[in-house]
Structure formats: C-alpha cells, structure tokens
Design a protein around this motif. Sequence first.
Motif, mmCIF file in Angstrom:
data_model
loop_
_atom_site.group_PDB
_atom_site.id
_atom_site.type_symbol
_atom_site.label_atom_id
_atom_site.label_comp_id
_atom_site.label_asym_id
_atom_site.label_seq_id
_atom_site.Cartn_x
_atom_site.Cartn_y
_atom_site.Cartn_z
ATOM 1 N N LEU A 1 0.839 -1.206 0.000
ATOM 2 C CA LEU A 1 0.000 0.000 0.000
ATOM 3 C C LEU A 1 0.873 1.255 0.000
ATOM 4 O O LEU A 1 0.573 2.230 -0.682
ATOM 5 C CB LEU A 1 -0.930 -0.009 1.213
ATOM 6 C CG LEU A 1 -1.920 1.138 1.240
ATOM 7 C CD1 LEU A 1 -2.872 1.057 0.069
ATOM 8 C CD2 LEU A 1 -2.701 1.152 2.540
ATOM 9 N N LEU A 2 1.979 1.201 0.741
ATOM 10 C CA LEU A 2 2.881 2.349 0.815
ATOM 11 C C LEU A 2 3.490 2.630 -0.550
ATOM 12 O O LEU A 2 3.524 3.772 -1.022
ATOM 13 C CB LEU A 2 3.972 2.071 1.850
ATOM 14 C CG LEU A 2 5.013 3.167 2.021
ATOM 15 C CD1 LEU A 2 4.366 4.440 2.482
ATOM 16 C CD2 LEU A 2 6.081 2.744 3.009
ATOM 17 N N LEU A 3 3.959 1.559 -1.223
ATOM 18 C CA LEU A 3 4.567 1.743 -2.537
ATOM 19 C C LEU A 3 3.541 2.299 -3.523
ATOM 20 O O LEU A 3 3.836 3.215 -4.299
ATOM 21 C CB LEU A 3 5.146 0.419 -3.037
ATOM 22 C CG LEU A 3 5.966 0.518 -4.315
ATOM 23 C CD1 LEU A 3 7.114 1.489 -4.143
ATOM 24 C CD2 LEU A 3 6.506 -0.837 -4.730
ATOM 25 N N LEU B 1 0.969 4.100 -2.812
ATOM 26 C CA LEU B 1 0.732 5.508 -2.448
ATOM 27 C C LEU B 1 1.799 6.413 -3.032
ATOM 28 O O LEU B 1 1.502 7.463 -3.606
ATOM 29 C CB LEU B 1 0.785 5.643 -0.922
ATOM 30 C CG LEU B 1 -0.508 5.737 -0.156
ATOM 31 C CD1 LEU B 1 -0.220 5.766 1.321
ATOM 32 C CD2 LEU B 1 -1.250 6.992 -0.566
ATOM 33 N N VAL B 2 3.059 5.980 -2.874
ATOM 34 C CA VAL B 2 4.157 6.816 -3.345
ATOM 35 C C VAL B 2 4.128 6.906 -4.869
ATOM 36 O O VAL B 2 4.335 7.979 -5.441
ATOM 37 C CB VAL B 2 5.496 6.247 -2.831
ATOM 38 C CG1 VAL B 2 6.659 6.939 -3.500
ATOM 39 C CG2 VAL B 2 5.576 6.420 -1.331
ATOM 40 N N ALA C 1 1.609 9.288 -5.768
ATOM 41 C CA ALA C 1 2.078 10.640 -5.485
ATOM 42 C C ALA C 1 2.954 11.145 -6.632
ATOM 43 O O ALA C 1 2.921 12.316 -6.985
ATOM 44 C CB ALA C 1 2.859 10.663 -4.173
ATOM 45 N N ILE C 2 3.728 10.232 -7.220
ATOM 46 C CA ILE C 2 4.573 10.628 -8.343
ATOM 47 C C ILE C 2 3.725 10.892 -9.586
ATOM 48 O O ILE C 2 3.893 11.894 -10.272
ATOM 49 C CB ILE C 2 5.602 9.520 -8.650
ATOM 50 C CG1 ILE C 2 6.576 9.383 -7.482
ATOM 51 C CG2 ILE C 2 6.362 9.820 -9.932
ATOM 52 C CD1 ILE C 2 7.535 8.234 -7.624
ATOM 53 N N ALA D 1 -8.815 1.648 -0.800
ATOM 54 C CA ALA D 1 -7.986 2.265 0.236
ATOM 55 C C ALA D 1 -7.352 3.547 -0.291
ATOM 56 O O ALA D 1 -7.340 4.569 0.396
ATOM 57 C CB ALA D 1 -6.906 1.294 0.708
ATOM 58 N N LEU E 1 -7.940 7.378 0.988
ATOM 59 C CA LEU E 1 -6.883 8.286 1.424
ATOM 60 C C LEU E 1 -6.789 9.525 0.530
ATOM 61 O O LEU E 1 -5.916 10.371 0.723
ATOM 62 C CB LEU E 1 -5.536 7.560 1.440
ATOM 63 C CG LEU E 1 -5.407 6.472 2.502
ATOM 64 C CD1 LEU E 1 -4.118 5.695 2.327
ATOM 65 C CD2 LEU E 1 -5.462 7.067 3.903
ATOM 66 N N MET F 1 -6.130 9.443 -2.701
ATOM 67 C CA MET F 1 -5.128 9.258 -3.732
ATOM 68 C C MET F 1 -5.633 8.397 -4.892
ATOM 69 O O MET F 1 -4.863 7.998 -5.756
ATOM 70 C CB MET F 1 -3.881 8.598 -3.136
ATOM 71 C CG MET F 1 -3.089 9.525 -2.263
ATOM 72 S SD MET F 1 -2.479 10.907 -3.229
ATOM 73 C CE MET F 1 -1.059 11.385 -2.295
#
Lengths: 335, 298
Positions: free
Chosen positions: B144-146, B148-149, B152-153, B233, B237, B239
């Motif tokens: 999930l973190l990857l 998200l990032v 973001a990019i 998810a 958030l 995103m």
Amino acid sequence: MLKYLGSRLLTFIPTFIGVTLISFAFIRVLPGDPIIVMAGERGMTEERYQELTEQFGFDRPIYEQFWDYFTGVLQGDLGDSFVTKRPVWDEFFALFPATLELAFCAMVFAVVMGLPAGVIAAVNRGKFFDRALMSSALVGYSMPIFWWALLLIIVFSGNLGWTPVSGRIDLVYYFPNSTGFMLIDSLMSGQKGAFASAVRHLVLPAIVLGTIPLAVIARQTRSAMLEVLGEDYIRTARAKGMSPGRINGIHALRNALIPVITVIGLSVGTLLGGAILTETIFSWPGIGKWMLDSIFRRDYPVVQGGLLLTAVMVMVVNLTVDVLYGVINPKIRKR
Amino acid sequence: MTDATAPDETARPGRLREFWFYFRENRGAVFGLWIFVGFVICAALGPWLAPYDPTEQFREFALLPPAWQEGGDWAFPLGTDPLGRDMLSRLIEGARYSFFVGVIVVTVAASGGILIGMVAGFAPQWLDSVIMRIMDVILAFPSLLLALVLVAILGPSLTNAMIAIAIVLQPHYVRLTRASVLAEKQKDYVTSARVAGAGLLRLMFVTVLPNCLAPIIVQGALSFSTAILDAAALGFLGMGAQPPTPEWGTMLAEAREFILRAWWVVTFPGLAILITVLAINLMGDGLRDALDPKLKRS
C-alpha cells in the motif's frame, strides 16, 4: 549453517542497494523541480535557487549524487525535512515507538485470538465450530480495514462511548516521554488513570490493525494443524491413551507452529502498510500518518527516507525469519 | 504437474465439466460465484439498473435515512448522502469502477508478470538472478505504501491508482510463473518437444505455459480482490478516484465527517466492498480446490 546464513546475507545486499536506488530515484522522477516545490508559493530569487541546487547537489552527475546519497544512508543521513528542517532520521525514530507499540499490540491480539481459533477449527474439522470460525476468518481476511475502523468508531465511540476517537492518551495527563511507548510511560508516571486512558486509546486501533493478520494466522494454524494431526506420531500418541488436550496442545501445536511463525514474520509488511490507514483514521502519531501527511505536504525527503527505512525494516524482519526458520528446520538450509 | 491440467487429449472434452464438478463441491465458492455474477450485472447494466443518475443532487432530500427507518422514503431505498444524491444509484455505479479496476489491474499485472516470469524461467542464470532481485526489491516495500508513493509521483487519479496497484501486484505473478516453469522444464514432455525441434518461443508459450496456468488463475482471483481493496484504500486516502466519482472508497472518504450522524452513508459503501471482496475470495478458494489439488488446504 554458516553457508546458509552467508547465502541469505548475499541476497540481502543487492536488495538493499535496489531499495536505496528506488528511494533515490523517487525525488528525481517527480514531476516538477523539488527546489521550486520547496520554495512554495513565496518563490525565490535566481541566486537562492542556484545556491540550493548546489547544496542538494542537483547540478552534479547522477551517479555522483547516488553515491553521495548511498554513503549518506549508510551513515544514517537521510537529509532534512522540507517542512520542519529536522533530520528525517531523527523524526522517524521519534515517531517509530508509536507505530511499534500499535503494531506489537495488534500482533498480540492477532496471535492470542488466531492461534486458538485455528486449533479449535482444526480439531473440530467439518463441524459447526470449524465452519463458523473459518467463515469469520474469511470475512476478516476480506475486510476493508478503513471501513472496519469507522464501524468500530460508530459502535464503541459513538453509541457506547467507551473509547476515544483519536490520539494516544487524554490531554489531562502529562508525563515525560522516556521510552516513547505510551503504555510503559503512563505506568511509570504513576498518575491515576493514565494507564487506563492509554489502553482505551489503543484498543480500537490495535483491533483494526490486527484483523487481517488474525484471519491469516487462524487460517494458517488450521491448515498446519490438520497436516500435523494426520501424522503417524499423533496416532501413536493417541494409541498410547494420551489425553486429546495434551496431544493437540503439545504434540501437534508445537510442530504446527513453524509455518505459523513464518506467517507472523511475513505479516510485518502488511502491518506497516495497514498502519497508514489505521493511524490516519485514529490520528495516531506514528510512521504511517507521518508518511501520508508528508506525501500531501510534498515533503519529499521525508517520503524518500520513510520509504527506505520502512523497506529496510521489512527486509530485516524477513531475513531474521528466514534465518530463524533455518535454525528451527534443518531441511530448509539445504535449498 | 497435476492430472487436472495435464494436456491429456482424451480428457479435453470433459475438462470444463470436471472443473465444475470440483468447483461445485465447495458450496461457499458457488455462493461467491452467484454474488460475483450479481456484481458483474451491476457493473454491466449500471445505468439501466440505477433509479437515478449517480451525480444528481436532490437538495431537499439531503441525508435521508434508508427507507425502512423513520423519516425514510421509498423513493430512495438506501437513503441519500449529504448532497442529496441517491445512495443506491451511487453504489450500483460504484460497482463499475471496482469491476473495471479489478479487470484492468489483473490483466496488466498477470500479463506482465507471466511474461517476465517466463523469461526468468528460461533465461540464463545471471538474467534470472537479476530479474528475481528486482522483484525482491519491489516486494520489500509494503504494497500500500509503494502504491501511495507511486500515485504521489504520477498524480492522484483512478487510472494512476490502477497502474500503481498493477506494478505492486505483478511480482507475485513473476515468482509463481517462474517457479512453475522451473518445475515443468525438467519434465519429459518438454524435452521431447525440444528434441522434436520446437523453437524457444513455442516451447515457452505453447508447450510450457498452459501447464503453469492453474496457480496463476488462482492468484488472478486473489489479486482481483486485492486490487479492489487497494483501490478503495487509495480512494479513501484521497489518492485514488477523485470526488464526485462514486467509487466506493472515495464515497467512504467523503462520508467520514458524517460518521456519527448518518450511519448509512458510511456503512453501505464499505459493505459493498466487503461483500464483493468476500465473494471473490470465496470463489478463489473454490478455484484453488478445483484447479490445483496440490494447493488444496485439507
């Protein structure tokens, strides 16, 4: 054994370099110039821009930049946050205890509920208990945890008023932050009600974060138990007239635990990912919320550093699990 | 590898029936299948099923409770959201987005993963190692973190969320494909095909691939549900899909501030996600039992 350890470590190093490379690349593939983003709406003079470009080394060849970044990482230098101007490394480890406390309690919850559930289901295979437990486990496994968190808030905070909605402790309590773990600090402070308040704040987030690991552990325990219960030595134990409780609890469970421990180790990544959602919903001041806030604030050094440190943490845990697994089970070492 | 998937010409005509025979054994799986069929119908026929346009605002009916509650109105069976939009219509429309996300993500992740996994399985040792180390790197990040990032990019949107999730899920297919390829490559039928003069591409995609498909199909079902969950998810958030898109996760995010005042705006979108994901996971269990007896959890 040493050879096994060596081969594990050898695969760790390239992965570590790769992870560093990805987090290094992150800030450079972003659309827009990070320095202009940092300046925000105020803008900046041409001189200041040149100065900062030099300071961050953006004017130098990319491989030199990576080498600097990589050697910096090895020395614990991950740059400074755009927003707070403090080192990312310090910020990470200031917030990390909060996430660790939450993740640890979530894991305790998952293991304490999941292991017995799996054992009971396996022993009652095909019966009502098995079906009920495994259906619940599948529901837990399919759960959108951000929604689960909201539901629990509606019931326990809204309707029943038992638990607070956010934070780690009530604001009326104040004591020094000596370990960073609220449960320990509040106990040490000796203030009446502080510990209870910390527990009440922790319960819902821990349940939410522990739900998916709980389901995974219950399913894994059940299948591992079923496999072990079919072994000859269990039949021998039964033939010897040993009590079922002793057979299931001691002889079977101990051997069934090996795959379960692996699953527990491998859930660390899931926990850290889930922490983003859980911490955001419960305003829990940990790594997950910090990373998400930084993404929204475009605080790139923080995102970059946090991404790297989380990945390294997952890798170290996986490596430890791998090595432990080799210690417990010699058959694995030969692969 | 397994009898059910071996290219046995005499068994061919009965294969689908055999599959159904084993799939039917698992009652949960059949149940999941029916719910999934309903979900697909909602996704396909959304605009004709939904009573209203999902973005139409009935300002005078804002935050109307579900029909069976006091103050409810059967014109809006599941109530309305803070802007007076019909919940039922938005949920039905949301099925389209989730279905779309699942199909695209699984297609992209599986085709990419299978291709890379085939290459890794057939490639010389060094290339294989390089590919697998890259996959290790991707798997080292919490997914999930990857995602998200990556979003973001790329910028927050549903398309970018799908790209990010596909990238994050794809290493699982690579590992699975490579492992099956390595196991199949040893077998006599592959050697005989090679001796008979089959070229590398034919060997890869015609001889070996069909025998590696069983675990990949099961993984496909599982990542279909993961894709839906992760997209929701990300939407939650902020995103993923952006408001006013009636994507289920985005709907939940919009409803958050009304959580203690209007339970229905929070409950129904989440319930829709849970039921869909649960149905797909049930189906996945049944698929595993039917396609791959070796993976079967007793």
